[in-house]
Design a protein around this motif. Structure first.
Motif, PDB file in Angstrom:
ATOM      1  N   ALA A  69      -3.038   6.862  -6.414  1.00 37.84           N
ATOM      2  CA  ALA A  69      -2.080   6.033  -7.155  1.00 37.84           C
ATOM      3  C   ALA A  69      -1.049   5.472  -6.175  1.00 37.84           C
ATOM      4  CB  ALA A  69      -1.389   6.889  -8.219  1.00 37.84           C
ATOM      5  N   TRP A  70      -0.453   4.329  -6.521  1.00 35.86           N
ATOM      6  CA  TRP A  70       0.593   3.745  -5.691  1.00 35.86           C
ATOM      7  C   TRP A  70       1.818   4.657  -5.699  1.00 35.86           C
ATOM      8  CZ3 TRP A  70      -0.179  -0.063  -2.377  1.00 35.86           C
ATOM      9  CH2 TRP A  70      -1.218  -0.967  -2.611  1.00 35.86           C
ATOM     10  N   THR A  71       2.430   4.836  -4.537  1.00 35.99           N
ATOM     11  CA  THR A  71       3.649   5.625  -4.395  1.00 35.99           C
ATOM     12  C   THR A  71       4.756   4.702  -3.901  1.00 35.99           C
ATOM     13  OG1 THR A  71       2.369   7.585  -3.806  1.00 35.99           O
ATOM     14  CG2 THR A  71       4.713   7.605  -3.240  1.00 35.99           C
ATOM     15  N   GLU A  72       5.842   4.624  -4.650  1.00 39.37           N
ATOM     16  CA  GLU A  72       6.975   3.776  -4.274  1.00 39.37           C
ATOM     17  C   GLU A  72       7.635   4.301  -2.996  1.00 39.37           C
ATOM     18  OE1 GLU A  72       7.792   0.939  -6.032  1.00 39.37           O
ATOM     19  OE2 GLU A  72       5.992   1.395  -7.176  1.00 39.37           O
ATOM     20  N   THR A  73       8.149   3.385  -2.167  1.00 39.50           N
ATOM     21  CA  THR A  73       8.861   3.743  -0.937  1.00 39.50           C
ATOM     22  C   THR A  73      10.221   3.045  -0.952  1.00 39.50           C
ATOM     23  OG1 THR A  73       7.760   1.931   0.213  1.00 39.50           O
ATOM     24  CG2 THR A  73       6.768   4.108   0.431  1.00 39.50           C
TER      25      THR A  73
ATOM     26  N   THR B 207      -3.349   5.824  -0.454  1.00 37.47           N
ATOM     27  CA  THR B 207      -4.282   6.284   0.567  1.00 37.47           C
ATOM     28  C   THR B 207      -5.704   6.337   0.010  1.00 37.47           C
ATOM     29  OG1 THR B 207      -3.799   8.571  -0.015  1.00 37.47           O
ATOM     30  CG2 THR B 207      -2.578   7.656   1.833  1.00 37.47           C
ATOM     31  N   CYS B 208      -6.631   6.124   0.902  1.00 35.99           N
ATOM     32  CA  CYS B 208      -8.051   6.158   0.533  1.00 35.99           C
ATOM     33  C   CYS B 208      -8.577   7.572   0.754  1.00 35.99           C
ATOM     34  CB  CYS B 208      -8.837   5.162   1.390  1.00 35.99           C
ATOM     35  SG  CYS B 208     -10.601   5.080   0.972  1.00 35.99           S
ATOM     36  N   SER B 209      -9.423   8.036  -0.154  1.00 36.43           N
ATOM     37  CA  SER B 209      -9.971   9.384  -0.036  1.00 36.43           C
ATOM     38  C   SER B 209     -10.876   9.532   1.182  1.00 36.43           C
ATOM     39  CB  SER B 209     -10.741   9.756  -1.301  1.00 36.43           C
ATOM     40  OG  SER B 209     -11.834   8.872  -1.495  1.00 36.43           O
ATOM     41  N   GLU B 210     -11.374   8.388   1.703  1.00 38.41           N
ATOM     42  CA  GLU B 210     -12.221   8.416   2.891  1.00 38.41           C
ATOM     43  C   GLU B 210     -11.781   7.263   3.791  1.00 38.41           C
ATOM     44  OE1 GLU B 210     -16.970   8.345   3.834  1.00 38.41           O
ATOM     45  OE2 GLU B 210     -16.312   8.948   1.846  1.00 38.41           O
TER      46      GLU B 210
ATOM     47  N   SER C 211     -11.913  -0.652  -0.336  1.00 39.59           N
ATOM     48  CA  SER C 211     -11.582  -2.059  -0.145  1.00 39.59           C
ATOM     49  C   SER C 211     -10.203  -2.320  -0.749  1.00 39.59           C
ATOM     50  CB  SER C 211     -12.633  -2.967  -0.789  1.00 39.59           C
ATOM     51  OG  SER C 211     -12.656  -2.748  -2.180  1.00 39.59           O
ATOM     52  N   GLY C 212      -9.483  -3.272  -0.174  1.00 38.97           N
ATOM     53  CA  GLY C 212      -8.144  -3.584  -0.653  1.00 38.97           C
ATOM     54  C   GLY C 212      -7.084  -3.157   0.339  1.00 38.97           C
ATOM     55  N   ILE C 213      -5.846  -3.311  -0.071  1.00 40.08           N
ATOM     56  CA  ILE C 213      -4.725  -3.025   0.817  1.00 40.08           C
ATOM     57  C   ILE C 213      -4.156  -1.628   0.563  1.00 40.08           C
ATOM     58  CG2 ILE C 213      -4.093  -5.447   1.087  1.00 40.08           C
ATOM     59  CD1 ILE C 213      -1.842  -4.941  -0.982  1.00 40.08           C
ATOM     60  N   ALA C 214      -3.551  -1.060   1.592  1.00 42.37           N
ATOM     61  CA  ALA C 214      -2.965   0.273   1.487  1.00 42.37           C
ATOM     62  C   ALA C 214      -1.447   0.213   1.323  1.00 42.37           C
ATOM     63  CB  ALA C 214      -3.304   1.094   2.725  1.00 42.37           C
TER      64      ALA C 214
END
Length: 105
Positions: free
Chosen positions: A18-22, A43-46, A51-54
């Protein structure tokens, strides 16, 4: 003739968190809306498999730059102009947010 096709389905395909606010991330520049800051991350699990932005970004640093600023030959960066805020202070404002002047007949 009997043809059997096997399809492998993996239950561990890489997924995004899930997205985490900073909210306290630093701005890369301090004036003219020349900087950017990270607003949220995931973050991606692998690593490298999703695909997509982090990271999501937003422009920051609305104060007008002191002239001259290296690589910026104006008090605001591209897409922004000097604008008057309520209270009489000046700040860089997106061109699209400026009021349209009425043409008098």
């Amino acid at each position: 003739l009997l043809l059997i096709v096997a399809v492998a389905v993996r239950g561990d395909d890489p997924t995004w968190s899930a997205w985490t606010e900073t909210p306290n991330s630093a701005c890369s520049d301090n004036c003219g809306y020349c900087g950017v800051r990270v607003t949220s991350t995931r973050t991606c699990s692998e690593l490298g498999k999703c695909s997509g932005i982090a990271q999501r970004y937003e422009e920051c640093g609305p104060a007008m730059c002191k002239f001259p600023k290296k690589l910026v030959f104006n008090t605001c960066c591209a897409g922004y102009v000097k604008g008057l805020l309520p209270g009489g202070t000046f700040e860089c404002t997106a061109k699209a947010l400026l009021p349209v002047k009425t043409r008098l007949a």
